[in-house]
Each structure stands twice: as C-alpha cells, then as structure tokens.
Design a protein around this motif. Sequence first.
Motif, PDB file in Angstrom:
ATOM      1  N   ARG A 194      65.546  25.774  80.709  1.00  0.00           N
ATOM      2  CA  ARG A 194      64.102  25.805  80.938  1.00  0.00           C
ATOM      3  C   ARG A 194      63.559  27.203  80.856  1.00  0.00           C
ATOM      4  N   TRP A 195      62.396  27.193  80.212  1.00  0.00           N
ATOM      5  CA  TRP A 195      61.653  28.566  80.113  1.00  0.00           C
ATOM      6  C   TRP A 195      60.157  28.494  80.359  1.00  0.00           C
ATOM      7  N   LEU A 196      59.558  29.319  80.365  1.00  0.00           N
ATOM      8  CA  LEU A 196      57.877  29.209  80.949  1.00  0.00           C
ATOM      9  C   LEU A 196      57.144  30.256  79.866  1.00  0.00           C
ATOM     10  N   GLY A 197      56.475  29.828  79.127  1.00  0.00           N
ATOM     11  CA  GLY A 197      55.649  30.391  78.393  1.00  0.00           C
ATOM     12  C   GLY A 197      54.246  30.371  78.866  1.00  0.00           C
ATOM     13  N   ARG A 198      53.264  31.539  78.346  1.00  0.00           N
ATOM     14  CA  ARG A 198      52.020  31.653  78.797  1.00  0.00           C
ATOM     15  C   ARG A 198      51.156  32.444  77.589  1.00  0.00           C
ATOM     16  N   VAL A 199      49.870  31.935  77.515  1.00  0.00           N
ATOM     17  CA  VAL A 199      48.976  32.488  76.584  1.00  0.00           C
ATOM     18  C   VAL A 199      48.039  33.426  77.479  1.00  0.00           C
ATOM     19  N   LEU A 200      48.207  34.707  77.280  1.00  0.00           N
ATOM     20  CA  LEU A 200      47.321  35.753  77.837  1.00  0.00           C
ATOM     21  C   LEU A 200      47.932  35.724  79.574  1.00  0.00           C
ATOM     22  N   LEU A 201      47.171  35.353  80.224  1.00  0.00           N
ATOM     23  CA  LEU A 201      47.309  35.275  81.713  1.00  0.00           C
ATOM     24  C   LEU A 201      47.611  33.933  82.546  1.00  0.00           C
ATOM     25  N   PRO A 202      48.472  34.073  83.636  1.00  0.00           N
ATOM     26  CA  PRO A 202      48.894  32.745  84.094  1.00  0.00           C
ATOM     27  C   PRO A 202      47.253  31.943  84.426  1.00  0.00           C
ATOM     28  N   GLY A 203      47.416  30.803  84.235  1.00  0.00           N
ATOM     29  CA  GLY A 203      46.451  29.645  84.429  1.00  0.00           C
ATOM     30  C   GLY A 203      45.633  29.591  83.248  1.00  0.00           C
ATOM     31  N   LEU A 250      69.851  13.215  76.932  1.00  0.00           N
ATOM     32  CA  LEU A 250      68.945  14.277  76.781  1.00  0.00           C
ATOM     33  C   LEU A 250      67.314  14.070  77.131  1.00  0.00           C
ATOM     34  N   ARG A 251      66.814  14.839  78.008  1.00  0.00           N
ATOM     35  CA  ARG A 251      65.399  14.629  78.217  1.00  0.00           C
ATOM     36  C   ARG A 251      64.889  16.109  78.093  1.00  0.00           C
ATOM     37  N   HIS A 252      64.026  15.784  76.681  1.00  0.00           N
ATOM     38  CA  HIS A 252      63.312  16.953  76.112  1.00  0.00           C
ATOM     39  C   HIS A 252      61.919  17.040  76.554  1.00  0.00           C
ATOM     40  N   GLU A 253      61.207  17.935  77.328  1.00  0.00           N
ATOM     41  CA  GLU A 253      59.837  17.767  78.081  1.00  0.00           C
ATOM     42  C   GLU A 253      58.916  19.266  78.082  1.00  0.00           C
ATOM     43  N   GLU A 254      57.971  19.371  78.243  1.00  0.00           N
ATOM     44  CA  GLU A 254      57.470  20.458  78.489  1.00  0.00           C
ATOM     45  C   GLU A 254      55.885  19.949  79.286  1.00  0.00           C
ATOM     46  N   THR A 255      55.499  20.620  80.325  1.00  0.00           N
ATOM     47  CA  THR A 255      54.393  20.570  81.020  1.00  0.00           C
ATOM     48  C   THR A 255      53.396  21.516  80.626  1.00  0.00           C
ATOM     49  N   PHE A 256      52.433  21.368  80.332  1.00  0.00           N
ATOM     50  CA  PHE A 256      51.139  22.291  79.870  1.00  0.00           C
ATOM     51  C   PHE A 256      50.305  22.352  81.088  1.00  0.00           C
ATOM     52  N   SER A 257      49.836  23.478  81.497  1.00  0.00           N
ATOM     53  CA  SER A 257      48.837  23.477  82.703  1.00  0.00           C
ATOM     54  C   SER A 257      47.904  24.773  82.049  1.00  0.00           C
ATOM     55  N   GLY A 258      46.431  24.738  82.765  1.00  0.00           N
ATOM     56  CA  GLY A 258      45.551  25.954  82.522  1.00  0.00           C
ATOM     57  C   GLY A 258      44.396  25.438  82.071  1.00  0.00           C
ATOM     58  N   LEU A 259      43.382  26.139  82.064  1.00  0.00           N
ATOM     59  CA  LEU A 259      42.057  25.907  81.713  1.00  0.00           C
ATOM     60  C   LEU A 259      41.814  25.693  80.227  1.00  0.00           C
TER      61      LEU A 259
END
Length: 144
Positions: free
Chosen positions: A76-85, A104-113
């Motif tokens: 599992r990894w976490l990527g961000r564009v610019l700043l958190p949120g 195999l479960r292959h997932e991604e959760t996107f969050s932010g403005l």
Amino acid sequence: MTRRIATAIDIDAPAAMVWRVLVDFPSYPEWNPFIRRIAGEAKVGARLEVAVQPVNRKPMTFRPTVRVAEPDHELRWLGRVLLPGIFDGEHAFIIEPRSGGCHLRHEETFSGLLVPAFGAMLGDTARSFAELNAALKRRVEATT
C-alpha cells in the motif's frame, strides 16, 4: 470528497508468488500495461517513483510513500498532489489466500478537494486496474 476504485481477481498461485511479481519493480515494463515503471523499494516509509499509463490518458509520474509492505499479504502506498487534502490517492494490493491460490484486491481511495474534477479520469483508471489485474494473473500463473 472521496471516491474509491475497487477491483479483484482470483489467481491460481500461492500468495508468495503473487507478492514476488508485485515487488519485482524492474520487471513491470515487461508485463504491466498500467504501472509502466516503479523505482524504489517495497519498504514502509520508502518513497517510490511511479509512472502510470491509464487507458485513454497521458502518462503520469508521481512519488508516493509506502505505507504497508507486508510480504505475501499487502502493498500500500499514499500519493499526493501538492499538499495533503488537495488530491490524495491511497493505492493497495491486498492478497488473500484461498483454496487453490489467492484472491487479489486491487483498490485505490481518492480524497481531497479536486476529486470531483477528476471523475472521467477515475473511470479510465478503473479500466486500467482491471487490465493490470488480468496481466498480473497471466504473469503469475505462467511462472507456476
């Protein structure tokens, strides 16, 4: 705002074999139609450089941080564009043993403005996940 992509596939091979292919980053260009390249280590806290080529989209490169690297079970990894949120993506490969192989479960959760602005891209990303899953299944099962 949050949006989740969740895909899954059954693979007729032990979890350890799936794990070996998932963390063999130098081999990705040989088989992976979506994640074309990863540089770095599958180690908690490590920074990766990931180049993706979603269906119908231009290539993108980002630098996520590994959050989980549990052999034979989860990457599992976490990527961000610019700043958190602003636009965050937590990507996960979860390997679950089952009779005769694994799931195999292959997932991604996107969050932010900016999640609402990326709706069409996320649809293409879901198709890309399914293509990666099928390619991973072929790669792993060919080595058993």
